[in-house]
Structures are given as structure tokens and as C-alpha cells.
Design an enzyme around this catalytic site. Sequence first.
Site, PDB file in Angstrom:
ATOM      1  CG  ASP A   1      20.093   3.919 -54.941  1.00 12.02           C
ATOM      2  OD1 ASP A   1      19.099   4.187 -54.384  1.00 12.02           O
ATOM      3  OD2 ASP A   1      21.031   4.525 -55.126  1.00 12.02           O
TER       4      ASP A   1
ATOM      5  CG  ASP B   1      19.054  14.044 -59.138  1.00 16.25           C
ATOM      6  OD1 ASP B   1      18.696  13.930 -57.973  1.00 16.25           O
ATOM      7  OD2 ASP B   1      18.710  13.331 -59.694  1.00 16.25           O
TER       8      ASP B   1
END
Length: 238
Positions: A8, A129
Site C-alpha cells: 500500500d 470494499d
Amino acid sequence: MILYPAIDLKDGQAVRLLRGDMEKSTVFNDDPAAQARAFVEAGCQWLHLVDLNGAFAGRPVNADAVEAILAQTDVPAQLGGGIRDMATIETWLEKGLARVILGTVAVENPDLVREAARAFPGKIAVGIDARQGRVATKGWAEETDVMATDLAKSFEDAGVAAVIYTDIDRDGAMGGPNVEATADLGRAVSIPVIASGGVSSLGDLTALRDTGVIAGAISGRALYDGALDLGEALRALA
């Protein structure tokens, strides 16, 4: 089942967030390309990359870090975050990404997902998500009334390569993945489902694998913290 080590990217560094909160980030490596090389040397088959700044900005922000990873590794990589138009999709695929992940636009502009999947077969994934089953967008900052399963089903005929399902409340919390919800999604659609969020042990990976309906799993913090040994995990899954 494929294990995807996660990198990330925030401000050019490899970080992990806690439940998607940009204010709760831990820097694990200030050289993301070196981190990617370490994962590849341990034997991974894929890399999972996220442009966190891009997810909020709605455009690529950590492009330099992504390009360095692509230049220094030889395994396929998928990228999500800030990819919201066809030009950006084309640019990333031309730069060598194996797959782009469309999240926010899957809710706001599903026609783009369909167009991209037709134009680039096998190279478009949908990122879903969710908190308590409801989809969140724009770097998880905005919650919708769209249910994760309904969104996934809407792309059944679109030709997308995968659905990446993240349980936001599990992400970065080292509390284990939501195996039940992910497996339910895997049974509800014919699209391969990749689990994300909370994968923190070998037991988590085998629980996901043993459902028989989950194609892959993404792990980040556990690999950085040492709770999960990548080489051991890859051997176990093999």
C-alpha cells in the site's frame, strides 16, 4: 489459491493503514520497490498494489513508486486506487500492469467497468470494499447503500477477471478475515473472488482456501510484522 502480498503506497512509502484510516498509517518500508523485490525473492506469484493517496485524490499519485516496482520485478502486479477513466486504465496497462482494479467507478460508473473489460480481457478487476456488507467508495471515506453481493452480481456478464472483496473493519486489524462473508460472495457469483482484510496467519489462509470458493487472498501487515512468513505460506498453499 493465490496469495497476493500487498504494498500500500502513501507519500511514496510502503505503509499499512488501520481500517482504512489515513491518519493511522504505519510506514514499513520507504523503498517500495525493494519491498516488492523481497516478496518476489520469497516466491510470490503476484503483487497487489494500492495507491492510497490516489484513492482519495481520484487520480494516480504514487505513479513513480508503482513504475519502480514494475521495473524491478518480474511477476504480474495488480493496482487499485485513483483509476477512474479509460485513459488511466490504458496508461497503466501500457506501463506493464497485469491488472487494474476499479473500485469507486464500479459504483459510480459501471459502464466504464464493462467497457474496460471488453477492451482489455482478463485485465480488469472490480474492487468491492464494504462495512457490514455495504460498499464504501473514495478510499472508504464514503459509504453507500449498495450491497456488496448485489454489486458483484451486476458484473457477472461483464467479463471481469476477479472481484477483490475487502472487509474494511478487518483491514489492518490482524483479527482474521471475514471468511463467512467472503465465501458467501464466492458462492453468489461465478467471478473469481479474492479475499482482503485481516489475513494474518497461516490458519486464516487455509480457512479461506478450504471454503473451495475463494480464488486468492491478500495479506499485508501480517507479512511486515512477521506474523505470517511468506515463504512458508506459499509452500503451504502449494
